[in-house]
Design a protein around this motif. Sequence first.
Motif: not given
Length: 238
Positions: A25-28, A132-143, A163-167, A196-200
């Motif tokens: 589950e990916l939030v752009l 029901e996503g195996w992984r849940r990620v918020i993909d944040f962009s900005g200046d 909540a277990g969500v990676t940013i 979160g897990v694997g955040a970069f």
Amino acid sequence: MSLALASAALAAVSLPAAAQDTDLELVLLADASGSITPGELQFQREGYAEAITDPEVLSVIAGTAYGHIAVTYVEWAAYQAQVVGWTLIDSPEAAKGFAAALLDEPRRAYGRNAIGSALLEGLRLIEENDIEGWRRVIDFSGDSANSWAGPSIAAARAQVLEAGVTINALPILRRDDPGRANPELEVLYQELIIGGVGAFVVTADTRESFAEAVKKKLILEISSTAGSPTFAAAESRP
């Protein structure tokens, strides 16, 4: 919008009411604050549209455990607007539909930064969907790392991580515009935003490198596996 894109938009696979299992589950979560001009906002959308339909990205999606991911595109400023709803990307046609819908929507988010509110909106969209996503990620962009209203970045980030969500984050450094460039933004996003897990972090140095940075970030997010260590990865300098 061309007839082909319009047809692709209509063919986009919106998720059904019943719960849908998927790999990611990916939030752009894209910047639409006052520092982003209409031309820049469109350029950002074009970068994401190009990346989600890229053959390399589609190949990585096809290679996931489920063979598909769920994506939504949200623009943030003083408040947030969901530009494209949750869509199952399970084929090139679905990706083209998502991209076409993204390019066709008007701007709906305005005002100054409210980063904490943006992160919590990303969390809400993940928790209240029927996926029901195996992984849940918020993909944040900005200046910018400034936040002028709403909950603090620290408080919102803590709630998201709880909540277990990676940013993950994509700082836009604007090295091609000295009057607006913020060379410290990459470090600030590493320290204040990601977690979160694997955040970069993947960095977009200039307007020209934006689409490639988005593509790299999507490939990393989609191909990441649970249990990976937290790390930071910056887009290589031109």
